[in-house]
Design a protein around this motif. Structure first.
Motif, PDB file in Angstrom:
ATOM      1  N   SER A  66      12.743 -38.698 -12.200  1.00 13.52           N
ATOM      2  CA  SER A  66      11.842 -37.558 -12.191  1.00 13.52           C
ATOM      3  C   SER A  66      11.134 -37.504 -13.537  1.00 13.52           C
ATOM      4  CB  SER A  66      12.611 -36.253 -11.958  1.00 13.52           C
ATOM      5  OG  SER A  66      11.757 -35.127 -12.078  1.00 13.52           O
ATOM      6  N   TRP A  67       9.806 -37.349 -13.494  1.00 11.59           N
ATOM      7  CA  TRP A  67       9.001 -37.239 -14.708  1.00 11.59           C
ATOM      8  C   TRP A  67       8.401 -35.840 -14.783  1.00 11.59           C
ATOM      9  CZ3 TRP A  67       8.322 -41.369 -18.107  1.00 11.59           C
ATOM     10  CH2 TRP A  67       8.642 -42.644 -17.641  1.00 11.59           C
ATOM     11  N   PHE A  68       8.600 -35.155 -15.911  1.00 13.97           N
ATOM     12  CA  PHE A  68       7.958 -33.861 -16.143  1.00 13.97           C
ATOM     13  C   PHE A  68       6.942 -34.036 -17.256  1.00 13.97           C
ATOM     14  CE2 PHE A  68       7.844 -29.735 -18.454  1.00 13.97           C
ATOM     15  CZ  PHE A  68       7.232 -29.001 -17.461  1.00 13.97           C
ATOM     16  N   TYR A  69       5.656 -33.802 -16.935  1.00 16.46           N
ATOM     17  CA  TYR A  69       4.605 -34.082 -17.912  1.00 16.46           C
ATOM     18  C   TYR A  69       3.840 -32.828 -18.337  1.00 16.46           C
ATOM     19  CZ  TYR A  69       1.975 -34.393 -13.482  1.00 16.46           C
ATOM     20  OH  TYR A  69       1.444 -34.145 -12.237  1.00 16.46           O
ATOM     21  N   THR A  73       5.195 -32.330 -12.147  1.00 17.73           N
ATOM     22  CA  THR A  73       6.375 -33.186 -12.034  1.00 17.73           C
ATOM     23  C   THR A  73       6.122 -34.224 -10.947  1.00 17.73           C
ATOM     24  OG1 THR A  73       7.836 -31.355 -12.655  1.00 17.73           O
ATOM     25  CG2 THR A  73       8.866 -33.240 -11.579  1.00 17.73           C
ATOM     26  N   THR A  74       6.626 -35.446 -11.157  1.00 17.95           N
ATOM     27  CA  THR A  74       6.542 -36.474 -10.132  1.00 17.95           C
ATOM     28  C   THR A  74       7.871 -37.215 -10.049  1.00 17.95           C
ATOM     29  OG1 THR A  74       5.379 -38.456  -9.376  1.00 17.95           O
ATOM     30  CG2 THR A  74       5.584 -38.173 -11.753  1.00 17.95           C
ATOM     31  N   THR A  75       8.222 -37.636  -8.839  1.00 18.71           N
ATOM     32  CA  THR A  75       9.431 -38.423  -8.647  1.00 18.71           C
ATOM     33  C   THR A  75       9.102 -39.899  -8.408  1.00 18.71           C
ATOM     34  OG1 THR A  75       9.437 -37.868  -6.288  1.00 18.71           O
ATOM     35  CG2 THR A  75      10.772 -36.476  -7.750  1.00 18.71           C
ATOM     36  N   LYS A 104      18.443 -38.277 -19.860  1.00 20.14           N
ATOM     37  CA  LYS A 104      17.104 -37.773 -20.194  1.00 20.14           C
ATOM     38  C   LYS A 104      16.542 -38.552 -21.376  1.00 20.14           C
ATOM     39  CE  LYS A 104      16.964 -33.020 -18.496  1.00 20.14           C
ATOM     40  NZ  LYS A 104      16.633 -31.626 -18.830  1.00 20.14           N
ATOM     41  N   GLY A 182       4.878 -26.215 -16.796  1.00 16.81           N
ATOM     42  CA  GLY A 182       5.246 -25.784 -15.462  1.00 16.81           C
ATOM     43  C   GLY A 182       4.226 -24.892 -14.793  1.00 16.81           C
TER      44      GLY A 182
END
Length: 276
Positions: A66-69, A73-75, A104, A182
């Motif tokens: 999972s990437w949080f930018y 967010t994208t998986t 992480k 977010g």
């Protein structure tokens, strides 16, 4: 025991050893650390500058990804995402090992140029977070008026000092924080209590008045939270989660909500805010 039987038993034993599932279990239950992660987040270069389009790659990591930018967010293990602010930005990778442990890793990227980004991100959120409060320079900060006609409360008007009579704790001293992180919206009441949700905007959702002039320049929607005093009195004080954007710049924000079925000069509600 004859030789044929002995050889057959040996062959079966070797086959069982070669297929021992314990080796496969060792692979599946193994855990890697953040230092062992082979992942990349690389800005695409446009005209010699790092753009806000970031290529993410965690192929071959062997764990759920999972990437949080920041604004999303994208998986996906290999994809391109679009960030909405320039400067040094952090991207956080989270992986789930086969043994159930999490790993992480944070990668910092430098964004020098923004491409295809609505400027409203920076207007609403500043450099990442920005507070908005009632516009206390006005005599009326909330109330109703004519849909597609007024651009501020024009009929029933409510001063800042009277907002707490309509929504306790949401008058003077209350604020809203819009954050890129977010796409979150946090309503902070005057007693310090908070309500947190998210927001989105669509600047293509334009509303014209009867003269075909632009009356609303876009639409703001919220989820799990309203703006300050975000209610519709003629609908049982129900919460409002969709607002027409009448004005939005670095200092001022004016929102409106038409009651269901309202045509031109039907009842609409207006909210008048300013940057803190």
């Amino acid at each position: 025991m004859n030789k044929t039987l002995i050889y057959s038993m040996l062959a079966v034993s070797l086959l069982m050893v070669s297929c021992d599932p314990s080796e496969e279990r060792d692979v599946l239950s193994g855990a890697i650390t953040a230092d062992q992660l082979n992942i990349t987040a690389t800005p695409q270069v446009v005209d010699g500058k790092n753009s806000n389009y970031i290529d993410l790659n965690s192929d071959g990591v062997g764990s759920l990804s999972s990437w949080f930018y920041g604004n999303g967010t994208t998986t996906s293990t290999k994809t391109t995402v679009q960030m909405v602010l320039a400067g040094k930005r952090e991207i956080v990778f989270t992986g789930l090992n086969h043994d159930g442990t999490y790993i992480k890793k944070t990668i910092t990227v430098q964004v020098d140029t923004l491409i295809n980004v609505a400027p409203e991100w920076g207007i609403l959120c500043g450099e990442g977070d920005k507070n908005w409060v009632w516009d206390n320079t006005l005599s009326a900060v909330w109330g109703n008026g004519g849909y597609k006609g007024n651009t501020s409360p024009g009929w029933w008007t409510v001063a800042l000092a009277d907002i707490d009579g309509q929504a306790t704790g949401e008058g003077a001293g209350a604020k809203m924080t819009f954050s890129v992180n977010g796409s979150s919206l946090t309503k902070i009441k005057s007693d310090g209590s908070t309500v947190k949700g998210s927001f989105a905007f669509d600047m293509s959702a334009i509303t014209e008045d009867d003269n075909k002039d632009v009356w609303a320049k876009g639409k703001l929607t919220t989820k799990n939270v309203t703006v300050l005093c975000g209610k519709s009195p003629n609908e049982g004080n129900g919460p409002v989660y969709s607002y027409d954007i009448l004005k939005l710049d670095d200092q001022k924000m004016v929102l409106s909500y038409p009651e269901p079925g309202a045509g031109s000069w039907g009842t609409a509600w207006f909210w008048m805010f300013r940057a803190e």
